[in-house]
Design an enzyme around this catalytic site. Structure first.
Site, mmCIF file in Angstrom:
data_model
loop_
_atom_site.group_PDB
_atom_site.id
_atom_site.type_symbol
_atom_site.label_atom_id
_atom_site.label_comp_id
_atom_site.label_asym_id
_atom_site.label_seq_id
_atom_site.Cartn_x
_atom_site.Cartn_y
_atom_site.Cartn_z
ATOM 1 N N HIS A 6 0.881 -1.158 0.000
ATOM 2 C CA HIS A 6 0.000 0.000 0.000
ATOM 3 C C HIS A 6 0.921 1.210 0.000
ATOM 4 O O HIS A 6 2.038 1.141 0.514
ATOM 5 C CB HIS A 6 -0.847 0.078 1.277
ATOM 6 C CG HIS A 6 -1.715 -1.088 1.559
ATOM 7 N ND1 HIS A 6 -1.272 -2.248 2.172
ATOM 8 C CD2 HIS A 6 -3.024 -1.287 1.310
ATOM 9 C CE1 HIS A 6 -2.270 -3.083 2.312
ATOM 10 N NE2 HIS A 6 -3.339 -2.540 1.792
ATOM 11 N N ASP B 245 2.387 1.835 3.369
ATOM 12 C CA ASP B 245 3.312 0.849 3.936
ATOM 13 C C ASP B 245 4.739 1.357 3.752
ATOM 14 O O ASP B 245 5.654 0.955 4.471
ATOM 15 C CB ASP B 245 3.180 -0.498 3.210
ATOM 16 C CG ASP B 245 1.815 -1.137 3.391
ATOM 17 O OD1 ASP B 245 1.150 -0.848 4.416
ATOM 18 O OD2 ASP B 245 1.392 -1.890 2.505
ATOM 19 N N MET C 287 2.585 -5.909 -7.709
ATOM 20 C CA MET C 287 1.288 -5.295 -7.416
ATOM 21 C C MET C 287 1.458 -4.141 -6.445
ATOM 22 O O MET C 287 2.279 -4.181 -5.533
ATOM 23 C CB MET C 287 0.351 -6.371 -6.831
ATOM 24 C CG MET C 287 -1.040 -5.898 -6.442
ATOM 25 S SD MET C 287 -1.162 -5.249 -4.749
ATOM 26 C CE MET C 287 -1.484 -6.757 -3.846
ATOM 27 N N GLU D 170 -10.975 -6.200 -4.892
ATOM 28 C CA GLU D 170 -11.009 -7.211 -3.830
ATOM 29 C C GLU D 170 -12.216 -7.033 -2.922
ATOM 30 O O GLU D 170 -12.436 -5.950 -2.379
ATOM 31 C CB GLU D 170 -9.742 -7.124 -2.985
ATOM 32 C CG GLU D 170 -9.722 -8.119 -1.843
ATOM 33 C CD GLU D 170 -8.424 -8.108 -1.070
ATOM 34 O OE1 GLU D 170 -7.446 -7.535 -1.582
ATOM 35 O OE2 GLU D 170 -8.398 -8.648 0.031
ATOM 36 N N LYS E 71 -14.891 -8.209 0.300
ATOM 37 C CA LYS E 71 -14.921 -8.732 1.675
ATOM 38 C C LYS E 71 -16.322 -8.423 2.214
ATOM 39 O O LYS E 71 -16.846 -7.345 1.976
ATOM 40 C CB LYS E 71 -13.841 -8.059 2.532
ATOM 41 C CG LYS E 71 -13.684 -8.662 3.925
ATOM 42 C CD LYS E 71 -12.525 -8.013 4.692
ATOM 43 C CE LYS E 71 -12.359 -8.625 6.074
ATOM 44 N NZ LYS E 71 -11.243 -7.962 6.838
ATOM 45 N N GLU F 284 -9.925 -13.180 -2.248
ATOM 46 C CA GLU F 284 -9.115 -13.605 -1.106
ATOM 47 C C GLU F 284 -9.787 -14.774 -0.400
ATOM 48 O O GLU F 284 -10.994 -14.725 -0.107
ATOM 49 C CB GLU F 284 -8.894 -12.477 -0.115
ATOM 50 C CG GLU F 284 -8.124 -12.945 1.120
ATOM 51 C CD GLU F 284 -7.743 -11.860 2.089
ATOM 52 O OE1 GLU F 284 -7.233 -10.812 1.650
ATOM 53 O OE2 GLU F 284 -7.975 -12.045 3.303
ATOM 54 N N HIS G 28 -11.792 -13.953 2.805
ATOM 55 C CA HIS G 28 -12.975 -13.095 2.646
ATOM 56 C C HIS G 28 -14.176 -13.873 2.118
ATOM 57 O O HIS G 28 -15.287 -13.750 2.646
ATOM 58 C CB HIS G 28 -12.649 -11.911 1.743
ATOM 59 C CG HIS G 28 -11.558 -11.043 2.293
ATOM 60 N ND1 HIS G 28 -11.048 -9.967 1.609
ATOM 61 C CD2 HIS G 28 -10.859 -11.116 3.460
ATOM 62 C CE1 HIS G 28 -10.096 -9.409 2.346
ATOM 63 N NE2 HIS G 28 -9.962 -10.083 3.456
ATOM 64 N N ASP H 119 -5.406 -13.358 -3.528
ATOM 65 C CA ASP H 119 -4.872 -13.245 -2.156
ATOM 66 C C ASP H 119 -5.033 -14.586 -1.459
ATOM 67 O O ASP H 119 -6.148 -15.006 -1.135
ATOM 68 C CB ASP H 119 -5.646 -12.163 -1.371
ATOM 69 C CG ASP H 119 -5.066 -10.783 -1.585
ATOM 70 O OD1 ASP H 119 -5.574 -9.818 -0.961
ATOM 71 O OD2 ASP H 119 -4.124 -10.661 -2.391
ATOM 72 N N ASP I 28 -11.745 -12.001 10.169
ATOM 73 C CA ASP I 28 -10.735 -12.216 9.109
ATOM 74 C C ASP I 28 -9.421 -12.667 9.734
ATOM 75 O O ASP I 28 -8.681 -11.878 10.304
ATOM 76 C CB ASP I 28 -10.537 -10.886 8.360
ATOM 77 C CG ASP I 28 -9.666 -11.040 7.134
ATOM 78 O OD1 ASP I 28 -9.361 -10.022 6.512
ATOM 79 O OD2 ASP I 28 -9.291 -12.188 6.805
ATOM 80 N N ASP J 169 -6.757 -14.381 8.222
ATOM 81 C CA ASP J 169 -5.543 -14.255 7.385
ATOM 82 C C ASP J 169 -4.462 -15.247 7.807
ATOM 83 O O ASP J 169 -3.281 -14.918 7.910
ATOM 84 C CB ASP J 169 -4.979 -12.822 7.443
ATOM 85 C CG ASP J 169 -5.907 -11.809 6.791
ATOM 86 O OD1 ASP J 169 -5.782 -10.603 7.111
ATOM 87 O OD2 ASP J 169 -6.762 -12.219 5.988
ATOM 88 N N ASP K 175 -1.658 -12.913 1.233
ATOM 89 C CA ASP K 175 -2.106 -11.790 2.046
ATOM 90 C C ASP K 175 -2.460 -12.360 3.412
ATOM 91 O O ASP K 175 -3.627 -12.600 3.718
ATOM 92 C CB ASP K 175 -3.314 -11.110 1.407
ATOM 93 C CG ASP K 175 -3.728 -9.887 2.215
ATOM 94 O OD1 ASP K 175 -4.783 -9.304 1.917
ATOM 95 O OD2 ASP K 175 -2.995 -9.519 3.152
HETATM 96 C C1 DIG Z 1 -7.065 -7.002 2.907
HETATM 97 O O1 DIG Z 1 -7.233 -8.345 2.627
HETATM 98 C C2 DIG Z 1 -6.595 -6.245 1.707
HETATM 99 C C3 DIG Z 1 -5.554 -5.246 2.076
HETATM 100 O O2 DIG Z 1 -4.579 -5.954 2.799
HETATM 101 C C4 DIG Z 1 -5.014 -4.843 0.773
HETATM 102 O O3 DIG Z 1 -5.617 -3.653 0.392
HETATM 103 C C5 DIG Z 1 -5.382 -5.932 -0.172
HETATM 104 C C6 DIG Z 1 -4.178 -6.299 -0.974
HETATM 105 O O4 DIG Z 1 -4.128 -7.618 -1.297
HETATM 106 N N1 DIG Z 1 -5.934 -6.994 0.679
HETATM 107 MN MN MN Z 2 -6.429 -9.186 0.790
HETATM 108 MN MN MN Z 3 -8.053 -10.636 4.800
#
Ligand code: DIG
Ligand code: MN
Ligand code: MN
Length: 391
Positions: A57, A60, A91, A184, A186, A220, A223, A248, A258, A260, A290
């Site tokens: 990002h 970051d 990316m 993406e 969620k 993802e 998600h 992701d 979430d 992860d 991710d």
């Molecule tokens: C959350 O799953 C999102 C953020 O971490 C980011 O914006 C995106 C990038 O893969 N995934």
């Molecule tokens: Mn993600």
């Molecule tokens: Mn996530």
């Protein structure tokens, strides 16, 4: 494959976000447990564990209030670290969820000033990503949602989101960045409900854009699983539509926040079907993790986490090859795919075909008697996954 074949190599295209191995273990109920690690040190860590790429990002790498001179100095140092370690930036994305100014959303916020700020911030993040060589730009609308639907009509939110994505596509064209945008989804968290809750929602949304060919999805695991869905099915639909621009990878227990988790650590069977699909389909995009290490880990544990993501992917890739080569499995697949004879064509409509279909006599008893040995097929899969059935 020998043991050494589970070692990641550049051709595997494994990538991690700065925010993943740099995650300090803070959560809503506890402070950070790991010291901050600089982006340059993160790049070294990723090179040490064998990753191919690093994603980011904007914030970051560049603090929200950095001056242009500070920004340029930071970017230059980061680029050198990537070059020195042989790590690329496939990316980039933008953080439109952390700063309080986005508390009511970014592109869908009620305040037109916030919506304009979100566009400006994203444009600058696109500039940064392009400078680092990224060709995929992910948009995750973590704050695009509600706690109460009293705040705006959801169709108004969709219109605002479409206006923003259309604008950003034009910006990429104008600057010649050549970005593929990956949206993406969620279902919730951090908002009570997030718009575009699943990959399917985004696939419908993309079709309404001015430049739909520039826009795909970044599904993802966690998600879609939070939404109670079969992740691989959503990936397969995106792939079939030519819209799987990024992915992701992580893992997740259903019905939880979430998590992860490390890839494949919660549901290795689902992870197997996903890896098998991606490899059988010939997906050539980044395998982006991710995910982040348990809050209990120190940085040696973070490296274990990162190695585990890639190792599990490669083990499941090998299991997919064993499955595809298994004689009994192939025989079962052939038997269950064998269709009835002399069926009228149903793939392309014509008056003649329709007439034939309406007249056709189906042998219902024969169709009822057809064996579907899915229990055996699934047990063979389990045997392969548990390692009791090899090549
Ligand atoms: C959350 O799953 C999102 C953020 O971490 C980011 O914006 C995106 C990038 O893969 N995934
Ligand atoms: Mn993600
Ligand atoms: Mn996530």
């Amino acid at each position: 494959m020998t043991q050494s074949n589970y070692e990641p190599r550049p051709e595997h295209r494994f990538s991690f976000g700065l925010w993943t191995v740099g995650n300090r273990g803070r959560d809503p109920f506890g402070d950070a447990v790991r010291e901050a690690i600089s982006p340059v040190d993160i790049v070294s860590l990723l090179a040490e564990v064998g990753a191919w790429g690093v994603n980011l990002h904007d914030n970051d790498l560049i603090p929200f209030d950095a001056t242009p001179a500070e920004r340029n100095r930071i970017v230059s140092k980061f680029k050198k670290a990537c070059e020195h370690n042989g790590i690329i930036v496939p990316m980039a994305t933008v953080n439109l969820f952390f700063h309080p100014v986005f508390r009511d959303g970014a592109f869908t916020a009620n305040d037109a000033g916030v919506r304009a700020l979100a566009l400006q911030k994203t444009m600058r993040a696109m500039d940064l990503g392009a400078e680092l060589g990224a060709k995929i730009f992910v948009l995750w609308g973590g704050r695009e949602g509600v706690e109460t639907d009293a705040c705006r009509r959801p169709d108004e939110a969709i219109k605002r989101l479409r206006e923003a994505v259309n604008y950003l596509c034009e910006y990429s064209i104008d600057r010649g960045y050549g970005y593929k945008f990956a949206l993406e989804s969620k279902p919730n968290e951090p908002r009570g409900d997030i718009y575009m809750a699943t990959t399917g929602h985004y696939l419908g949304f993309i079709a309404t854009l001015d430049q739909p060919d520039m826009v795909g999805v970044n599904p993802e695991v966690a998600h879609e699983t939070m939404a109670g869905l079969n992740f691989m099915h959503g990936v397969a639909q995106a792939w079939e539509a030519g819209k799987l621009f990024h992915i992701d990878l992580n893992d997740q227990m259903p019905g939880r926040y979430d998590q992860d988790f490390r890839f494949g650590s919660a549901n290795p069977k689902s992870a197997f079907w996903l890896v098998k699909f991606l490899e059988d389909a010939g997906y050539s995009g980044p395998r982006h993790f991710d995910a982040h290490a348990y809050r209990t880990e120190n940085y040696e544990g973070v490296k274990d986490f990162a190695r585990g993501c890639m190792r599990t992917y490669l083990i499941l890739k090998e299991k997919g090859e064993i499955w595809n080569a298994d004689q009994e499995i192939q025989e079962i697949l052939e038997s269950i795919s064998a269709g009835s004879e002399d069926l009228p064509s149903t793939s392309d409509f014509s008056k003649a075909n329709a007439g034939n279909l309406l007249k056709h006599h189906f042998n219902i008893d024969k169709m009822l008697g057809k064996a579907l040995p899915y229990e055996r097929l699934d047990q063979l899969t389990i045997d392969i996954l548990l390692g009791v059935r090899q090549r």
